[in-house]
Design an enzyme around this catalytic site. Structure first.
Site, PDB file in Angstrom:
ATOM      1  N   ILE A 108       0.846  -1.190   0.000  1.00 23.45           N
ATOM      2  CA  ILE A 108       0.000   0.000   0.000  1.00 23.45           C
ATOM      3  C   ILE A 108       0.884   1.244   0.000  1.00 23.45           C
ATOM      4  O   ILE A 108       1.633   1.481   0.952  1.00 23.45           O
ATOM      5  CB  ILE A 108      -0.945  -0.001   1.221  1.00 23.45           C
ATOM      6  CG1 ILE A 108      -1.692  -1.351   1.312  1.00 23.45           C
ATOM      7  CG2 ILE A 108      -1.918   1.161   1.140  1.00 23.45           C
ATOM      8  CD1 ILE A 108      -2.461  -1.737   0.065  1.00 23.45           C
ATOM      9  N   GLU A 109       0.771   2.017  -1.066  1.00 27.89           N
ATOM     10  CA  GLU A 109       1.611   3.200  -1.221  1.00 27.89           C
ATOM     11  C   GLU A 109       0.793   4.448  -1.543  1.00 27.89           C
ATOM     12  O   GLU A 109       1.352   5.483  -1.920  1.00 27.89           O
ATOM     13  CB  GLU A 109       2.674   2.950  -2.297  1.00 27.89           C
ATOM     14  CG  GLU A 109       3.555   1.736  -1.985  1.00 27.89           C
ATOM     15  CD  GLU A 109       4.704   1.552  -2.954  1.00 27.89           C
ATOM     16  OE1 GLU A 109       5.304   2.563  -3.366  1.00 27.89           O
ATOM     17  OE2 GLU A 109       5.007   0.394  -3.300  1.00 27.89           O
ATOM     18  N   GLN A 110      -0.507   4.340  -1.383  1.00 30.74           N
ATOM     19  CA  GLN A 110      -1.413   5.469  -1.605  1.00 30.74           C
ATOM     20  C   GLN A 110      -2.785   5.076  -1.078  1.00 30.74           C
ATOM     21  O   GLN A 110      -2.952   4.014  -0.481  1.00 30.74           O
ATOM     22  CB  GLN A 110      -1.504   5.797  -3.098  1.00 30.74           C
ATOM     23  CG  GLN A 110      -1.964   4.625  -3.962  1.00 30.74           C
ATOM     24  CD  GLN A 110      -2.201   5.012  -5.393  1.00 30.74           C
ATOM     25  OE1 GLN A 110      -3.254   5.544  -5.729  1.00 30.74           O
ATOM     26  NE2 GLN A 110      -1.222   4.746  -6.252  1.00 30.74           N
TER      27      GLN A 110
END
Length: 299
Positions: A151-153
């Site tokens: 998860i990066e956003q």
């Protein structure tokens, strides 16, 4: 008698050293699926270099959207073409390789907006990739071993709920669902931190690249300070995440040459009780560098 006693002692010492080495032996995890020209999934597992393969990515889900798989040119999920990967997944698993699906990624359109949204995403993952049933399983009948959170956003909310729901679905459905996460090395992670704190994650492969303040070339204290914070989280095994190549396409910063990893980095972290091994991004770059083959005997 003295000679026999010495031989017995020598043998015992050798066995003890071998046992200690085995206790700290690690695994290599590799991301696969985002590049043209990388080895097939079956070939990846047949190499014997990896114990865990992470399929990248499911970059569209949540927020009421219809989830969408993206495995680059390997297959077209919209036409059902990715169901052909089922045979390769089963081949991997028959070799003892765990296969997980990564949700998220640096690019994509995803996020969780409410507990109801969480439930829908969890059920979708369970029925379409794990032990549930669906008439439209994108990867065919093969049952994946778990889900990876990259998860990066999309905000930090509700990822802990998704982890809880997935584990619960597995327990109720008779499948042990593995969970992994790929946080950035600055601690705690902006997006994955809350999910990891649930204590439900089997593997956490920390991205010690593209993060200048805590990757190895930031210096011993910065690197070990970050590593020690990550091994304190309530998770099963912690992996050192690295690019598999010096190519700037693999990562902007953070590459460690194999000889340096072996001689300078692994000796610092292999004594950690939660040390799990090395995660590499990605199979495409590893194919070109031979990185996993160079480090496997030392991980």
């Amino acid at each position: 008698m003295a000679s026999r006693a010495f031989t017995t002692f020598h043998l015992t010492a050798s066995l003890l050293l071998a046992l200690l080495a085995t206790c700290h032996a690690g695994s290599i995890a590799i991301y696969w699926g985002q590049n043209d020209g990388e080895a097939s999934l079956a070939e990846t597992c047949a190499s014997g270099n990896y114990e865990l393969v992470i399929l990248a990515f499911l970059p569209k889900f949540g927020k009421g959207q219809t989830p969408q798989l993206d495995l680059a040119s390997h297959c077209d999920p919209s036409s059902g073409g990715c169901r052909s990967q089922s045979k390769d997944i089963s081949s991997c698993q028959s070799r003892g390789v765990k296969v997980l699906l990564s949700i998220g990624g640096a690019d994509g359109n995803y996020g969780l907006t409410s507990p109801g949204d969480v439930s829908q995403v969890a059920m979708y993952l369970w029925n379409n990739f794990l032990g549930g049933t669906s008439s439209s399983r994108p990867l065919g009948d093969a049952v994946l071993d778990g889900i990876d959170f990259d998860i990066e956003q999309g905000g930090a909310k509700f990822w802990n709920n998704l982890a809880t729901d997935l584990k619960k679905l597995g327990k109720n459905g008779g499948q042990s669902v593995l969970l992994s996460a790929a946080p950035q090395c600055p601690f705690p992670d902006e997006w994955d931190g809350g999910a990891i704190s649930t204590g439900l994650f089997d593997y956490v492969w920390v991205q010690f690249y593209n993060n200048q303040e805590c990757q190895f070339d930031a210096g011993h204290d910065a690197f070990m300070g970050a590593w020690n914070k990550w091994v304190s989280v309530p998770a099963g095994k912690i992996f050192l995440g690295l690019p598999a190549s010096s190519s700037k396409d693999a990562a902007g910063t953070g590459f460690i040459p194999a000889h340096e990893l072996i001689s300078r980095v692994l000796p610092l972290i292999k004594g950690s009780s939660k040390y799990g091994g090395v995660m590499l991004w990605s199979k495409y770059y590893d194919d070109r560098s031979g990185y996993s083959s160079a480090i496997k005997s030392y991980v």
